[in-house]
Design an enzyme around this catalytic site. Sequence first.
Site, PDB file in Angstrom:
ATOM      1  N   LYS A  79      12.720   0.863   0.500  1.00  0.00           N
ATOM      2  CA  LYS A  79      12.813   0.171   1.782  1.00  0.00           C
ATOM      3  C   LYS A  79      14.287  -0.153   2.025  1.00  0.00           C
ATOM      4  CE  LYS A  79      10.852  -3.838   4.249  1.00  0.00           C
ATOM      5  NZ  LYS A  79       9.910  -4.986   4.170  1.00  0.00           N
ATOM      6  N   SER A 154       6.394  -5.172   7.818  1.00  0.00           N
ATOM      7  CA  SER A 154       7.660  -4.566   8.089  1.00  0.00           C
ATOM      8  C   SER A 154       7.974  -3.333   7.230  1.00  0.00           C
ATOM      9  CB  SER A 154       8.778  -5.597   7.883  1.00  0.00           C
ATOM     10  OG  SER A 154       8.837  -6.014   6.542  1.00  0.00           O
ATOM     11  N   SER A 178       4.037  -7.837   4.512  1.00  0.00           N
ATOM     12  CA  SER A 178       4.730  -6.582   4.806  1.00  0.00           C
ATOM     13  C   SER A 178       4.534  -5.447   3.813  1.00  0.00           C
ATOM     14  CB  SER A 178       6.224  -6.831   4.974  1.00  0.00           C
ATOM     15  OG  SER A 178       6.452  -7.348   6.252  1.00  0.00           O
TER      16      SER A 178
HETATM   17  N1  GLN Z   1       4.560  -9.785   9.926  1.00  0.00           N
HETATM   18  C1  GLN Z   1       5.124 -10.938   9.296  1.00  0.00           C
HETATM   19  C2  GLN Z   1       6.360 -11.374  10.028  1.00  0.00           C
HETATM   20  O1  GLN Z   1       6.624 -10.834  11.045  1.00  0.00           O
HETATM   21  C3  GLN Z   1       5.415 -10.658   7.840  1.00  0.00           C
HETATM   22  C4  GLN Z   1       6.648  -9.873   7.626  1.00  0.00           C
HETATM   23  C5  GLN Z   1       6.987  -9.669   6.172  1.00  0.00           C
HETATM   24  O2  GLN Z   1       6.155  -9.819   5.291  1.00  0.00           O
HETATM   25  N2  GLN Z   1       8.241  -9.349   5.934  1.00  0.00           N
HETATM   26  O3  GLN Z   1       7.061 -12.250   9.630  1.00  0.00           O
END
Ligand code: GLN
Length: 492
Positions: A79, A154, A178
């Site tokens: 990532k 994400s 994410s």
């Molecule tokens: N979807 C969640 C957010 O927008 C989690 C994102 C994540 O785990 N980095 O914060």
Amino acid sequence: MTDLHRLSIRELSEGLKQAQFSSRELTEHYLKRIAQIDPKVKSYVTVTAEQALAEANAADAALKAGNAHALAGIPLAHKDIFCTQGIKTTAGSKMLDNFISPYDATVVAKAKAAGLVTLGKVNMDEFAMGSTSENSYVGATSNPWALDHVPGGSSGGSAAAVAADLAPIATGTDTGGSIRQPASFCGLTGLKPTYGRVSRFGMIAYASSLDQGGPMARSAEDCAYLMNVIAGHDAKDSTSINKEVDDYVANLNGTAVKGLRIGIPKQYFNVAGLDADVKARVEESLKKLEEMGAILVEIDLNMTEAYVPTYYLIAPAEASSNLSRFDGVRYGYRCENPVDLMDLYKRSRSEGFGAEVQRRILIGTYALSAGYYDAYYVKAQKVRRLIQQDFLKAFGNVDVIAAPSAPTTAYKIGANLSPTEMYLGDIYTLAVNLAGLPAINAPVGFDKDSLPVGLQLIGNYWSESQLLSIVHQYQQNTDWHTKRAAIAEENA
Ligand code: GLN
């Protein structure tokens, strides 16, 4: 060989050891697939072909000498939130479009030390804020199962790359879902470890008390192999825990499903936005586990309604503080011709950050400001404790807790949900991070549009082996994890 991308990590490891193919061949195979197929998926932000081939040659030499690690010569994608020395690390942001890290994140260093081959860096929502990967400044990534749909976020690039067979495994990070949600949207297995199990050193911070790295792969077995490499204490991360690391591969059959008590939270299955197909597939998977000997126990998690508001105060508050370092001075984006220092800060930040990141910085700064701090931030921290206690109480009666990973399957690209609608889609994943617990997503079938559905299992602290073992045994008895998107079946 034309089908190297169909082999599991165990098969790759054995094939490399027995010299059925070399790491060079395997790496070239994946690079060719990326060149041919990724333009349709857009999972990679940076492909590091040259470095990958050099690493593959080194792995081949180690394999020949007989002193190679089990995963030596196997490719992976990182990532783009993990710092990679000498290679661009953007975190999906224009702010870091020109950022070349002078050091490796511990996860990256560990993967290198084990002889894994880095294929490149994959797309993500800007600074890991989002659930679709559309918040990336380089643009959206496609879901391999339906190219007009998002892969989730994400860690959407990680999920899409693995689901399209453009990498056998990938790293991801999970601050509020994410790893699990994109794994769910793309039909993969993804593990969010206990907070402190995987080092955060060199992992660009979103919300530091919630962030945790972990593996994304096609199966629990593949995840276990990568966990064996990346888990462990790191003196460079003060929140990393000095606790012995399990051999996750050796433990894959270590948990008895017979007699296992699986908690089913009443509140979770009555959520308004829960899609009927998702509910049905998750219930079928639980029935399967019941057939395998598990005992389903209805439980209460009374704090469910508090998850979204609590997370969306604490995470932006921490983000507003973490992201204050991006000021256009020492590295990252700098605006053109600033008239004075204040102008430099203001314009660098408004031009460098995208809309969602700015929204969260504003919310977080407000929640932390004098006069509102007690009413919002301190209160959210108190509720966070209650959420954790809710789980600990439940674990007095059950071994693991089952839930969907997301209330729906993948959204269409450009669906343009409002921030509130988007945040509500995180209902099943946020609490795990607030409590610091481990949880795993496993694919358990498809909805009426042939999009993957995921089951989430939440464990008590340090139960990564248990979670991987349960999913591994489920995968020995089912074949959802072996299904491939049409694009993954294409040969390069
Ligand atoms: N979807 C969640 C957010 O927008 C989690 C994102 C994540 O785990 N980095 O914060």
